[in-house]
Write a protein that holds these residues in place. Sequence first.
Motif, PDB file in Angstrom:
ATOM      1  N   ASP A 112      -8.174   1.380  -7.330  1.00 49.46           N
ATOM      2  CA  ASP A 112      -8.019   0.089  -7.336  1.00 49.46           C
ATOM      3  C   ASP A 112      -6.619  -0.346  -8.116  1.00 49.46           C
ATOM      4  O   ASP A 112      -5.981  -1.336  -7.370  1.00 49.46           O
ATOM      5  CB  ASP A 112      -9.106  -0.413  -8.203  1.00 49.46           C
ATOM      6  N   VAL A 113      -5.965   0.289  -8.598  1.00 46.17           N
ATOM      7  CA  VAL A 113      -4.580  -0.013  -9.274  1.00 46.17           C
ATOM      8  C   VAL A 113      -3.621   0.402  -8.086  1.00 46.17           C
ATOM      9  O   VAL A 113      -2.754  -0.407  -8.043  1.00 46.17           O
ATOM     10  CB  VAL A 113      -4.230   0.890 -10.769  1.00 46.17           C
ATOM     11  N   ALA A 114      -3.821   1.640  -7.514  1.00 45.00           N
ATOM     12  CA  ALA A 114      -2.839   2.019  -6.377  1.00 45.00           C
ATOM     13  C   ALA A 114      -2.899   0.577  -5.480  1.00 45.00           C
ATOM     14  O   ALA A 114      -1.767   0.550  -4.819  1.00 45.00           O
ATOM     15  CB  ALA A 114      -3.349   3.174  -5.859  1.00 45.00           C
ATOM     16  N   ASP A 115      -3.932   0.175  -4.951  1.00 48.15           N
ATOM     17  CA  ASP A 115      -4.092  -0.704  -3.995  1.00 48.15           C
ATOM     18  C   ASP A 115      -3.360  -2.123  -4.710  1.00 48.15           C
ATOM     19  O   ASP A 115      -2.832  -2.732  -3.765  1.00 48.15           O
ATOM     20  CB  ASP A 115      -5.676  -1.010  -3.901  1.00 48.15           C
ATOM     21  N   LYS A 116      -3.656  -2.440  -5.808  1.00 54.87           N
ATOM     22  CA  LYS A 116      -2.943  -3.560  -6.394  1.00 54.87           C
ATOM     23  C   LYS A 116      -1.497  -3.571  -6.424  1.00 54.87           C
ATOM     24  O   LYS A 116      -0.994  -4.490  -6.168  1.00 54.87           O
ATOM     25  CB  LYS A 116      -3.712  -3.909  -7.976  1.00 54.87           C
ATOM     26  N   LEU A 117      -0.953  -2.352  -6.708  1.00 56.69           N
ATOM     27  CA  LEU A 117       0.430  -2.102  -6.742  1.00 56.69           C
ATOM     28  C   LEU A 117       0.999  -2.327  -5.457  1.00 56.69           C
ATOM     29  O   LEU A 117       2.037  -2.820  -5.209  1.00 56.69           O
ATOM     30  CB  LEU A 117       0.962  -0.931  -7.395  1.00 56.69           C
ATOM     31  N   SER A 118       0.250  -1.607  -4.236  1.00 53.51           N
ATOM     32  CA  SER A 118       0.627  -1.996  -2.853  1.00 53.51           C
ATOM     33  C   SER A 118       0.612  -3.448  -2.407  1.00 53.51           C
ATOM     34  O   SER A 118       1.665  -3.758  -1.825  1.00 53.51           O
ATOM     35  CB  SER A 118      -0.216  -1.064  -2.166  1.00 53.51           C
ATOM     36  N   GLN A 119      -0.441  -4.220  -2.991  1.00 49.21           N
ATOM     37  CA  GLN A 119      -0.360  -5.710  -2.601  1.00 49.21           C
ATOM     38  C   GLN A 119       0.700  -6.349  -3.277  1.00 49.21           C
ATOM     39  O   GLN A 119       1.260  -7.428  -2.840  1.00 49.21           O
ATOM     40  CB  GLN A 119      -1.549  -6.249  -3.128  1.00 49.21           C
ATOM     41  N   MET A 120       1.468  -5.879  -4.448  1.00 49.68           N
ATOM     42  CA  MET A 120       2.742  -6.323  -5.013  1.00 49.68           C
ATOM     43  C   MET A 120       3.796  -5.930  -4.276  1.00 49.68           C
ATOM     44  O   MET A 120       4.935  -6.550  -4.755  1.00 49.68           O
ATOM     45  CB  MET A 120       2.754  -5.829  -6.539  1.00 49.68           C
ATOM     46  N   GLY A 121       3.680  -4.921  -3.244  1.00 51.06           N
ATOM     47  CA  GLY A 121       4.840  -4.858  -2.541  1.00 51.06           C
ATOM     48  C   GLY A 121       5.371  -3.253  -2.964  1.00 51.06           C
ATOM     49  O   GLY A 121       6.391  -3.000  -2.305  1.00 51.06           O
ATOM     50  N   ALA A 122       4.753  -2.682  -3.743  1.00 54.86           N
ATOM     51  CA  ALA A 122       5.122  -1.278  -4.050  1.00 54.86           C
ATOM     52  C   ALA A 122       5.012  -0.331  -2.707  1.00 54.86           C
ATOM     53  O   ALA A 122       4.000  -0.671  -2.007  1.00 54.86           O
ATOM     54  CB  ALA A 122       4.597  -0.843  -5.125  1.00 54.86           C
ATOM     55  N   ARG A 123       5.695   0.741  -3.012  1.00 56.66           N
ATOM     56  CA  ARG A 123       5.421   1.970  -1.590  1.00 56.66           C
ATOM     57  C   ARG A 123       4.312   2.941  -2.485  1.00 56.66           C
ATOM     58  O   ARG A 123       4.947   3.615  -3.056  1.00 56.66           O
ATOM     59  CB  ARG A 123       6.587   2.317  -1.203  1.00 56.66           C
ATOM     60  N   VAL A 124       3.111   2.589  -2.256  1.00 56.47           N
ATOM     61  CA  VAL A 124       2.186   3.552  -3.123  1.00 56.47           C
ATOM     62  C   VAL A 124       1.334   4.534  -1.994  1.00 56.47           C
ATOM     63  O   VAL A 124       1.060   4.389  -1.043  1.00 56.47           O
ATOM     64  CB  VAL A 124       1.115   2.498  -3.631  1.00 56.47           C
ATOM     65  N   PHE A 125       1.215   5.692  -2.633  1.00 56.20           N
ATOM     66  CA  PHE A 125       0.556   6.903  -1.972  1.00 56.20           C
ATOM     67  C   PHE A 125      -0.406   7.388  -3.196  1.00 56.20           C
ATOM     68  O   PHE A 125      -0.122   7.444  -4.164  1.00 56.20           O
ATOM     69  CB  PHE A 125       1.594   7.929  -1.519  1.00 56.20           C
ATOM     70  N   VAL A 126      -1.309   7.493  -2.514  1.00 49.16           N
ATOM     71  CA  VAL A 126      -2.619   7.886  -3.404  1.00 49.16           C
ATOM     72  C   VAL A 126      -3.423   9.229  -2.746  1.00 49.16           C
ATOM     73  O   VAL A 126      -3.607   9.439  -1.433  1.00 49.16           O
ATOM     74  CB  VAL A 126      -3.552   6.740  -3.576  1.00 49.16           C
ATOM     75  N   THR A 127      -3.924   9.996  -3.728  1.00 48.42           N
ATOM     76  CA  THR A 127      -4.809  11.259  -3.215  1.00 48.42           C
ATOM     77  C   THR A 127      -6.177  10.792  -3.172  1.00 48.42           C
ATOM     78  O   THR A 127      -6.948  11.600  -3.793  1.00 48.42           O
ATOM     79  CB  THR A 127      -4.472  12.401  -4.113  1.00 48.42           C
ATOM     80  N   SER A 128      -6.433   9.786  -2.461  1.00 44.38           N
ATOM     81  CA  SER A 128      -7.897   9.529  -2.033  1.00 44.38           C
ATOM     82  C   SER A 128      -7.905   8.594  -0.789  1.00 44.38           C
ATOM     83  O   SER A 128      -7.385   7.680  -0.412  1.00 44.38           O
ATOM     84  CB  SER A 128      -8.344   8.641  -3.394  1.00 44.38           C
ATOM     85  N   SER A 129      -9.030   8.993  -0.078  1.00 45.00           N
ATOM     86  CA  SER A 129      -9.430   8.468   0.942  1.00 45.00           C
ATOM     87  C   SER A 129     -10.076   7.140   0.712  1.00 45.00           C
ATOM     88  O   SER A 129     -10.336   6.279   1.806  1.00 45.00           O
ATOM     89  CB  SER A 129     -10.531   9.164   2.121  1.00 45.00           C
TER      90      SER A 129
END
Length: 341
Positions: free
Chosen positions: A269-286
């Motif tokens: 959820d945090v990874a997705d939220k940061l991605s929505q803010m414009g960050a280039r986010v990678f996460v180890t979860s499908s």
Amino acid sequence: MAQATKMKQEIAEIPVAVERLLSAGEADIKAISSEVRGRDIRCLLSVARGSSDHACTYLKYAAELLLGLPMASVGPSLASVYGANLRAKGMLCFSVSQSGKSPDITRMTQSLTDSGATTLAITNNPGSPLANASTATVPIHAGPELSVAATKTFVTSLVAGLWLLAELKSDAALISAIRNLPRDLEKAVTCDWSKAAPSKDVGSLFTLGRGPSWAVSNEAALKFKETCQLHAESYSSAEVLHGPVSIISKDFPVIAFAAADAAEQAVVDVADKLSQMGARVFVTSSKAQKADVLPVIRTEHWLTDPIASIVSFYGLVEHVAGLQGINPDAPRHLNKVTETV
């Protein structure tokens, strides 16, 4: 073709090193767990620095989740600099050091041993001063590690400590997952995370995790600094939104570590939220909806998932060092053994 770095060679050796630990270390693990199980341990401690301290953070979560006992990190300088002695009778202490030679780790461990604690040296050097200062030694059987950056010794320290905790808990499912780690890590070594490589003009990045995965996030941030000369900060996914998020800008790099555990969705959820803010986010979860998913090997137990993730990450960070024109085997200002007082 350029010769592979020692770091890359040693990353490839991790599955074999873990297999060697499982074969050669069983007698020690069984004997120590049998001895400790007969004691009334109410609290656990750890003494370590650097990558070894990140291993202890992982073991802290594992101990608290498996045994229901609190585990605290003890500052090595208490004994070596301040001359203080702790009342630690009846406690169990993990002292972790690949070389076993750092004076401050050794002195703090000796102080705890003298106070009546059961002290365990988790080390690649069973003849070291740290081993001599401890009640018992847990050799990690990593074999020679020539690159300055710890990889094999970090992973085998995780496995050795977790294995001991699993034996103390008599957790058959976890013990089975540990025994099958060499197979899983063979696959983890081949995971390609190169798409997560930060660009050369990046000045800073975040790594994230929660619970045991936060421990490997800490290790990842250190490796970026150590081998790539990139400023990286590790945060719990629960903490990053409290203040650090203020520096997030477009394409700010983030790597989030999530195991298949109770914290996975919270990290995603945090990874997705940061991605929505414009960050280039990678996460180890499908489970991610916005963040970019990294290929990851799921092991037989959620507590061993972070071990596979850090092995895959090591391949990335060695690759990034090459892109930066840096030899990861010889980081500037660093030596293989750091002997702090």
